[in-house]
Design an enzyme around this catalytic site. Structure first.
Site, PDB file in Angstrom:
ATOM      1  N   ARG A  22       0.835  -1.214   0.000  1.00  0.00           N
ATOM      2  CA  ARG A  22       0.000   0.000   0.000  1.00  0.00           C
ATOM      3  C   ARG A  22       0.863   1.254   0.000  1.00  0.00           C
ATOM      4  O   ARG A  22       0.418   2.302  -0.485  1.00  0.00           O
ATOM      5  CB  ARG A  22      -0.943   0.005   1.192  1.00  0.00           C
ATOM      6  CG  ARG A  22      -2.284  -0.714   0.982  1.00  0.00           C
ATOM      7  CD  ARG A  22      -2.158  -2.060   0.348  1.00  0.00           C
ATOM      8  NE  ARG A  22      -3.422  -2.794   0.314  1.00  0.00           N
ATOM      9  CZ  ARG A  22      -3.528  -4.043  -0.082  1.00  0.00           C
ATOM     10  NH1 ARG A  22      -2.451  -4.705  -0.505  1.00  0.00           N
ATOM     11  NH2 ARG A  22      -4.704  -4.640  -0.082  1.00  0.00           N
ATOM     12  N   ARG A  81      -2.768   5.250  28.591  1.00  0.00           N
ATOM     13  CA  ARG A  81      -2.400   5.977  27.381  1.00  0.00           C
ATOM     14  C   ARG A  81      -1.234   5.363  26.623  1.00  0.00           C
ATOM     15  O   ARG A  81      -1.034   5.662  25.456  1.00  0.00           O
ATOM     16  CB  ARG A  81      -2.047   7.425  27.735  1.00  0.00           C
ATOM     17  CG  ARG A  81      -0.834   7.536  28.644  1.00  0.00           C
ATOM     18  CD  ARG A  81      -0.755   8.853  29.398  1.00  0.00           C
ATOM     19  NE  ARG A  81       0.399   8.884  30.304  1.00  0.00           N
ATOM     20  CZ  ARG A  81       0.419   8.319  31.498  1.00  0.00           C
ATOM     21  NH1 ARG A  81      -0.646   7.660  31.944  1.00  0.00           N
ATOM     22  NH2 ARG A  81       1.483   8.382  32.260  1.00  0.00           N
ATOM     23  N   ASN A 139      10.001  15.422  29.957  1.00  0.00           N
ATOM     24  CA  ASN A 139      10.646  16.388  30.842  1.00  0.00           C
ATOM     25  C   ASN A 139      11.578  17.291  30.038  1.00  0.00           C
ATOM     26  O   ASN A 139      12.135  16.897  29.012  1.00  0.00           O
ATOM     27  CB  ASN A 139      11.405  15.679  31.965  1.00  0.00           C
ATOM     28  CG  ASN A 139      12.559  14.851  31.448  1.00  0.00           C
ATOM     29  OD1 ASN A 139      13.673  15.353  31.273  1.00  0.00           O
ATOM     30  ND2 ASN A 139      12.304  13.575  31.146  1.00  0.00           N
ATOM     31  N   ALA A 141      14.534  18.560  30.807  1.00  0.00           N
ATOM     32  CA  ALA A 141      15.964  18.232  30.818  1.00  0.00           C
ATOM     33  C   ALA A 141      16.326  17.345  29.638  1.00  0.00           C
ATOM     34  O   ALA A 141      17.314  17.585  28.928  1.00  0.00           O
ATOM     35  CB  ALA A 141      16.347  17.564  32.133  1.00  0.00           C
ATOM     36  N   THR A 142      15.512  16.310  29.401  1.00  0.00           N
ATOM     37  CA  THR A 142      15.779  15.412  28.277  1.00  0.00           C
ATOM     38  C   THR A 142      15.571  16.127  26.947  1.00  0.00           C
ATOM     39  O   THR A 142      16.331  15.927  26.000  1.00  0.00           O
ATOM     40  CB  THR A 142      14.878  14.170  28.357  1.00  0.00           C
ATOM     41  OG1 THR A 142      15.105  13.501  29.603  1.00  0.00           O
ATOM     42  CG2 THR A 142      15.165  13.204  27.214  1.00  0.00           C
ATOM     43  N   CYS A 181      15.873  26.267  16.900  1.00  0.00           N
ATOM     44  CA  CYS A 181      15.928  25.022  17.656  1.00  0.00           C
ATOM     45  C   CYS A 181      14.866  25.066  18.745  1.00  0.00           C
ATOM     46  O   CYS A 181      14.154  26.061  18.916  1.00  0.00           O
ATOM     47  CB  CYS A 181      17.313  24.811  18.258  1.00  0.00           C
ATOM     48  SG  CYS A 181      17.639  25.776  19.760  1.00  0.00           S
ATOM     49  N   CYS A 184      15.085  28.012  21.026  1.00  0.00           N
ATOM     50  CA  CYS A 184      14.618  29.293  20.492  1.00  0.00           C
ATOM     51  C   CYS A 184      13.141  29.503  20.826  1.00  0.00           C
ATOM     52  O   CYS A 184      12.701  30.630  21.068  1.00  0.00           O
ATOM     53  CB  CYS A 184      14.789  29.334  18.975  1.00  0.00           C
ATOM     54  SG  CYS A 184      16.492  29.314  18.388  1.00  0.00           S
ATOM     55  N   CYS A 197       2.361  14.750  33.097  1.00  0.00           N
ATOM     56  CA  CYS A 197       1.121  13.973  33.169  1.00  0.00           C
ATOM     57  C   CYS A 197       0.829  13.489  34.582  1.00  0.00           C
ATOM     58  O   CYS A 197      -0.330  13.329  34.967  1.00  0.00           O
ATOM     59  CB  CYS A 197       1.208  12.771  32.222  1.00  0.00           C
ATOM     60  SG  CYS A 197       1.310  13.211  30.481  1.00  0.00           S
ATOM     61  N   CYS A 255      21.503  27.317  20.508  1.00  0.00           N
ATOM     62  CA  CYS A 255      21.934  27.249  19.109  1.00  0.00           C
ATOM     63  C   CYS A 255      22.429  28.577  18.552  1.00  0.00           C
ATOM     64  O   CYS A 255      22.809  28.638  17.385  1.00  0.00           O
ATOM     65  CB  CYS A 255      20.807  26.732  18.223  1.00  0.00           C
ATOM     66  SG  CYS A 255      19.501  27.956  17.906  1.00  0.00           S
TER      67      CYS A 255
END
Length: 259
Positions: A22, A81, A139, A141-142, A181, A184, A197, A255
């Site tokens: 497909r 979820r 999060n 930080a990640t 980025c 920004c 969540c 950046c």
């Protein structure tokens, strides 16, 4: 997109030709496009609410290699979820459980799992083979860690978030030096409250919608249908979608100075 030397002559098997028939019928994909997907490596950081639908569709679509990164385990509250997981996965490491589910969906792709937290130090090792990185984390930080890696390596980034009834999707192509980025759009702040969540809630189908959009945007990038950058917000209650223009912040701490 980068193509590993040992995969440059790789073709579709008869089973793959039938499986992806497909896609092959579409002018927007075709045989060459499906081969591009097969030869691609996509890294997904976070195998939770967003990562679940994104991974399912990327695996089904025939991405040749999927890299899964998450250090969490499956909990009962996740099942509202995170559609990759079932009751029998409770207590298991997410990427290992996800790897088994994805292998049962498509046993013709390569699945690489890393049960660890992504850091600036580990990102170079864990993400350096990726053609595209998906940020499906929960999060900031990640998100900033993924953003920095993609800036430095000039790797396209598909970032998303979903909270309560609101979702957002962003695509950045760092192969163009004048592109913005994540920093920004959302400058890093030590005063920002921790909202996720766990403390704010989220309506379950929203994760499926936004995570599926991440998968689609990834295919668009790989198949050459992505132009520039994209920032989309989605309201689950009204079903309204809005598109915003992003511009590079020359003072961005993430950046602002990259070439």
């Amino acid at each position: 997109m980068r193509m590993p030397a040992n995969m440059q002559t790789q073709q579709l098997s008869d089973k793959e030709t039938l499986r992806y028939s497909r896609h092959i019928l579409l002018d927007e994909v075709g045989l060459d496009g499906q081969l591009m997907l097969k030869r691609s490596t996509v890294a997904v950081v976070g195998a939770g609410g967003l990562g679940s639908p994104a991974l399912l569709y990327l695996a089904a679509a025939g991405i040749g290699s999927l890299i899964l990164i998450d250090d969490d385990v499956v909990e009962l509250s996740n099942l509202q979820r995170q559609v990759l997981y079932k009751v029998n996965h409770l207590g298991q490491n997410k990427v290992r459980a996800a790897g088994k589910v994805l292998a049962n969906l498509n046993n013709q792709i390569n699945i690489i799992t890393h049960s660890q937290k992504l850091t600036d130090e580990s990102s170079e090792t864990l993400l350096n083979s990726a053609d595209i990185v998906l940020d499906c984390s929960d999060n900031f930080a990640t998100r900033y860690t993924v953003n920095r890696f993609c800036i430095n390596s000039k790797t396209p980034l598909v970032s998303a978030a979903a909270l309560a009834t609101q979702g957002q999707l962003m695509g950045f192509d760092f192969r163009q030096s004048d592109n913005p980025c994540y920093g920004c759009v959302f400058p890093q702040s030590s005063d920002a409250p921790v909202i996720n969540c766990s403390n704010a809630g989220v309506i379950s189908p929203l994760l499926g919608i936004v995570g599926s959009m991440q998968a689609q945007l990834t295919l668009n990038m790989l198949l050459g249908h992505f132009k520039g950058n994209v920032f989309i917000t989605f309201d689950a209650l009204s079903l309204n979608q809005q598109h915003f223009k992003m511009t590079k912040d020359l003072a961005c701490k993430e950046c602002g100075g990259y070439e």
